[in-house]
Design a protein around this motif. Structure first.
Motif, mmCIF file in Angstrom:
data_model
loop_
_atom_site.group_PDB
_atom_site.id
_atom_site.type_symbol
_atom_site.label_atom_id
_atom_site.label_comp_id
_atom_site.label_asym_id
_atom_site.label_seq_id
_atom_site.Cartn_x
_atom_site.Cartn_y
_atom_site.Cartn_z
ATOM 1 N N TYR A 34 -8.356 -61.013 -65.520
ATOM 2 C CA TYR A 34 -8.703 -59.748 -64.885
ATOM 3 C C TYR A 34 -9.423 -58.807 -65.828
ATOM 4 O O TYR A 34 -10.423 -58.216 -65.503
ATOM 5 C CB TYR A 34 -7.437 -59.050 -64.379
ATOM 6 C CG TYR A 34 -7.062 -59.441 -62.977
ATOM 7 C CD1 TYR A 34 -6.847 -58.466 -62.024
ATOM 8 C CD2 TYR A 34 -6.938 -60.772 -62.609
ATOM 9 C CE1 TYR A 34 -6.489 -58.812 -60.728
ATOM 10 C CE2 TYR A 34 -6.597 -61.122 -61.325
ATOM 11 C CZ TYR A 34 -6.371 -60.147 -60.389
ATOM 12 O OH TYR A 34 -6.033 -60.476 -59.117
ATOM 13 N N GLY A 35 -8.888 -58.627 -67.026
ATOM 14 C CA GLY A 35 -9.515 -57.692 -67.956
ATOM 15 C C GLY A 35 -9.367 -56.250 -67.505
ATOM 16 O O GLY A 35 -8.701 -55.946 -66.524
ATOM 17 N N GLU A 36 -9.987 -55.341 -68.235
ATOM 18 C CA GLU A 36 -9.836 -53.912 -67.980
ATOM 19 C C GLU A 36 -10.444 -53.478 -66.657
ATOM 20 O O GLU A 36 -10.128 -52.437 -66.134
ATOM 21 C CB GLU A 36 -10.475 -53.119 -69.124
ATOM 22 C CG GLU A 36 -9.657 -53.136 -70.403
ATOM 23 C CD GLU A 36 -8.278 -52.540 -70.213
ATOM 24 O OE1 GLU A 36 -8.166 -51.469 -69.610
ATOM 25 O OE2 GLU A 36 -7.304 -53.152 -70.667
ATOM 26 N N SER A 37 -11.404 -54.251 -66.124
ATOM 27 C CA SER A 37 -12.107 -53.792 -64.921
ATOM 28 C C SER A 37 -11.399 -54.189 -63.635
ATOM 29 O O SER A 37 -11.890 -53.932 -62.564
ATOM 30 C CB SER A 37 -13.524 -54.369 -64.906
ATOM 31 O OG SER A 37 -13.472 -55.776 -64.787
ATOM 32 N N ALA A 38 -10.211 -54.763 -63.737
ATOM 33 C CA ALA A 38 -9.557 -55.287 -62.541
ATOM 34 C C ALA A 38 -8.890 -54.189 -61.741
ATOM 35 O O ALA A 38 -7.684 -54.080 -61.675
ATOM 36 C CB ALA A 38 -8.527 -56.331 -62.946
ATOM 37 N N HIS A 65 -19.487 -60.407 -57.317
ATOM 38 C CA HIS A 65 -18.556 -61.342 -57.958
ATOM 39 C C HIS A 65 -17.874 -62.221 -56.905
ATOM 40 O O HIS A 65 -17.471 -61.742 -55.853
ATOM 41 C CB HIS A 65 -17.509 -60.541 -58.736
ATOM 42 C CG HIS A 65 -16.658 -61.368 -59.646
ATOM 43 N ND1 HIS A 65 -15.537 -62.027 -59.208
ATOM 44 C CD2 HIS A 65 -16.766 -61.634 -60.963
ATOM 45 C CE1 HIS A 65 -14.975 -62.665 -60.230
ATOM 46 N NE2 HIS A 65 -15.701 -62.437 -61.315
ATOM 47 N N ASN A 66 -17.749 -63.521 -57.220
ATOM 48 C CA ASN A 66 -17.230 -64.439 -56.198
ATOM 49 C C ASN A 66 -16.416 -65.581 -56.795
ATOM 50 O O ASN A 66 -16.275 -66.641 -56.178
ATOM 51 C CB ASN A 66 -18.398 -65.011 -55.377
ATOM 52 C CG ASN A 66 -17.931 -65.709 -54.106
ATOM 53 O OD1 ASN A 66 -16.962 -65.273 -53.481
ATOM 54 N ND2 ASN A 66 -18.595 -66.791 -53.732
ATOM 55 N N ALA A 67 -15.848 -65.400 -57.979
ATOM 56 C CA ALA A 67 -15.123 -66.494 -58.633
ATOM 57 C C ALA A 67 -13.907 -66.944 -57.836
ATOM 58 O O ALA A 67 -13.431 -68.073 -58.018
ATOM 59 C CB ALA A 67 -14.700 -66.071 -60.041
ATOM 60 N N TYR A 90 -15.235 -52.183 -52.045
ATOM 61 C CA TYR A 90 -15.574 -53.014 -53.191
ATOM 62 C C TYR A 90 -14.334 -53.327 -54.021
ATOM 63 O O TYR A 90 -13.332 -52.617 -53.975
ATOM 64 C CB TYR A 90 -16.627 -52.338 -54.073
ATOM 65 C CG TYR A 90 -16.229 -50.982 -54.601
ATOM 66 C CD1 TYR A 90 -15.615 -50.843 -55.846
ATOM 67 C CD2 TYR A 90 -16.466 -49.841 -53.844
ATOM 68 C CE1 TYR A 90 -15.248 -49.605 -56.323
ATOM 69 C CE2 TYR A 90 -16.110 -48.594 -54.319
ATOM 70 C CZ TYR A 90 -15.500 -48.476 -55.558
ATOM 71 O OH TYR A 90 -15.133 -47.245 -56.024
ATOM 72 N N GLY A 91 -14.430 -54.424 -54.759
ATOM 73 C CA GLY A 91 -13.333 -54.861 -55.607
ATOM 74 C C GLY A 91 -13.659 -54.731 -57.070
ATOM 75 O O GLY A 91 -14.546 -53.975 -57.468
ATOM 76 N N SER A 92 -12.968 -55.520 -57.897
ATOM 77 C CA SER A 92 -13.003 -55.309 -59.333
ATOM 78 C C SER A 92 -14.084 -56.068 -60.059
ATOM 79 O O SER A 92 -14.413 -55.731 -61.195
ATOM 80 C CB SER A 92 -11.653 -55.699 -59.943
ATOM 81 O OG SER A 92 -10.630 -54.910 -59.404
ATOM 82 N N GLY A 93 -14.654 -57.093 -59.456
ATOM 83 C CA GLY A 93 -15.622 -57.954 -60.138
ATOM 84 C C GLY A 93 -16.862 -57.284 -60.673
ATOM 85 O O GLY A 93 -17.264 -57.546 -61.795
ATOM 86 N N PRO A 94 -17.550 -56.381 -59.880
ATOM 87 C CA PRO A 94 -17.141 -56.024 -58.526
ATOM 88 C C PRO A 94 -17.803 -56.891 -57.464
ATOM 89 O O PRO A 94 -18.824 -57.518 -57.723
ATOM 90 C CB PRO A 94 -17.626 -54.584 -58.380
ATOM 91 C CG PRO A 94 -18.827 -54.510 -59.271
ATOM 92 C CD PRO A 94 -18.607 -55.497 -60.393
#
Length: 550
Positions: free
Chosen positions: A9-13, A125-127, A105-109
């Motif tokens: 996730y990291g800080e941007s999650a 982002h689509n991982a 929007y999400g965190s990827g984003p």
């Protein structure tokens, strides 16, 4: 403690949900990212959403239904077909002309957008399959998502960190994406690559509102019940326990009918039909507004004031909560500019959006900002429209053979000179020879608008008028206009005017400009034609500041 993120996730999650708002004025200037746009571009904006882990991306629509994007473009989240950042707005051609109804929007984003026709587009982002297109490849351009939605009209969208929800016009919820904690509501923890309807105990329910937490999901149904599912490590499902839920579970709220739900980073807010707010979940920054920093795993009342609450707001990128009362008061609590505010604090802001622009870190939108066409004019706007309007005017000024139309009562209200000169006058025409037509028209327009728009040379004449009529504020505006328009060619003329009208601040400014550009200024026709006394004083003063030293 706040829920711990998986290593990837990291800080941007930190996902952020953006649902439509309706404002009379769309003041996007409070978000730093918009400082990259020109004033002309800002005037055209009708919808906007600031997103990204640092508030460094933005999507906005214009009066012509064109879609523009701007920012760092992480994972191609601007939808431009590449991952290049841009400090200038670029048009998103594939969506221009479509009316945007809602966006999240999400965190990827990653972005999920629905049009007014109910079509869904996703990109970024689509991982973890959060775009719903059946792949795990990042989406560099908007993709129309039709699988299981082709005959549906989507009316609301919501994003978690890496999962997505949509709500259809017939009250059905579809979900897809990352599902490690059951946030897709399928009954398992397997990722969901395409939209699937969330059923279980929602099967025969009509949902009217949806929201996503970081790794959880919420739905409000038409009878005021709330259903929750997904991650529950901080009690953000409000079930009184800490266990995750892989299918929707009804929240126990006796005698309470819920209208809206809003999800923060790890806490939840609900608004009842009686204007009351309840909160639960993580509370290490006071984001529940309960007066302490203890987590709550069940709904707890938030006491704001006697006035009923009409709006709640929470944003995944910060541990911040906000609410607006029926009387227009805006409150905030939680993490606000690094401080922990454990009780609702009355602000001087006009809307909950400003809380997140001014106090949350990063400065992002908690919903899609929208401004609806409004035919209502303020008093100031109405007055501006009536300047030089012959159909409503009761007074004409004849200047240089041309008429300027005005209204006696407004002139008497706005200007001491007219208060006395028009007091007992029944004339409907006033001849004016002391000032030119552009200058006098600009003066009258100023009385209607509080602003001037003149080249610096004309502003000199208006400065003369302002001095004559003792209009000190107008005098300052003229000086400001002259300063902004000074150049080598007109510097001496403007210096002369400043001396003539005893505008000392402007005189000093013009003098410094002439000294700083002395070689060019001394070669102009204005310098050659300079008044003898002024030239003498200029040379003397310039010598004292060392302008002629080698």
């Amino acid at each position: 403690m706040e829920e711990e993120l998986p290593p990837f996730y990291g800080e941007s999650a930190k996902p952020v949900q953006a649902t439509p708002s309706s404002l009379k004025m769309l003041d996007v200037g409070k978000w730093p990212i918009f400082s990259l746009c020109s004033e002309e571009e800002l005037q055209l904006i009708r919808q906007a959403c600031v997103f990204g882990s640092a508030g460094n991306e933005v999507l906005y629509t214009t009066v012509n239904n064109e879609v523009f994007v701007l920012g760092t473009n992480c994972c191609g989240c601007l939808g431009l077909g590449d991952v290049q950042s841009t400090i200038e707005p670029r048009r998103l051609d594939s969506l221009s002309g479509k009316k945007v109804a809602c966006l999240s929007y999400g965190s990827g984003p990653h972005i999920v957008l629905a049009t007014s026709e109910g079509e869904v587009f996703t990109w970024g982002h689509n991982a973890y399959s959060q775009l719903g297109n059946g792949t795990t490849n990042h989406g560099l351009v908007p993709c129309h998502i039709s699988t299981n939605l082709s005959n549906k009209q989507v009316i609301e969208v919501a994003c978690g960190s890496y999962h997505s929800l949509v709500l259809t016009s017939d009250g059905e919820v579809f979900a897809w994406g990352y599902n490690n904690s059951g946030q897709v509501g399928s009954g398992s923890t397997a990722n969901q690559p395409i939209p699937r309807r969330v059923t279980s105990c929602l099967q025969n329910k009509v949902v009217v509102n949806i929201a996503c937490g970081q790794m959880c999901s919420m739905a409000v149904v038409d009878n005021g019940e709330v259903y929750v599912w997904g991650y529950n490590g901080n009690g953000q499902l409000g079930l009184g326990s800490g266990g995750n839920q892989s299918t929707p579970c009804r929240l126990a709220l006796q005698g309470v009918r819920v209208q809206r739900v809003a999800c923060g980073y790890a806490h939840t807010l609900i608004l009842t039909d009686e204007g009351q707010v309840y909160a639960w979940g993580a509370n290490s920054y006071g984001q529940l507004g309960t007066g302490n920093k203890s987590n709550q795993s069940y709904p707890t009342p938030v006491v704001v004031e006697k006035d009923r609450i009409i709006e709640i707001a929470a944003c995944h990128s910060a541990h911040t909560s906000a609410a607006k009362t029926q009387g227009g008061h805006v409150y905030m609590w939680g993490q606000c500019r690094g401080q922990s505010v454990v009780l609702p604090h009355l602000t001087h802001l006009s809307c909950t959006d400003d809380v997140f622009a001014c106090f949350a870190s990063p400065a992002v939108s908690w919903r899609l900002l929208s401004v609806e066409p409004d035919d209502h004019l303020t008093v100031a706007e109405s007055l501006k429209r009536e300047f030089d309007n012959p159909s409503t005017a009761d007074l004409r000024f004849l200047v240089d053979g041309k008429y300027i139309y005005a209204h006696k009562v407004l002139l008497k209200i706005r200007c001491e000179h007219f208060r006395s000169s028009l007091d007992n006058s029944e004339d409907d025409i006033v001849e004016m020879s002391e000032f030119s037509y552009p200058v006098y028209r600009a003066f009258l327009e100023y009385l209607y608008t509080d602003s001037i728009s003149l080249p610096p040379e004309e502003a000199v004449g208006l400065l003369d008028l302002a001095t004559f009529y003792r209009e000190n504020r107008l005098k300052k505006l003229c000086q400001q206009t002259i300063k902004q328009g000074i150049c080598e060619e007109n510097a001496i003329a403007l210096l002369s005017a400043a001396v003539k009208y005893d505008a000392q601040d402007l005189e000093e400014f013009c003098f410094r400009f002439c000294v700083n550009h002395l070689t060019v200024v001394t070669q102009t026709s204005g310098f050659a034609e300079m008044d003898h006394d002024l030239l003498k004083n200029f040379i003397s003063k310039a010598s004292r500041v060392g302008a002629f030293k080698n």
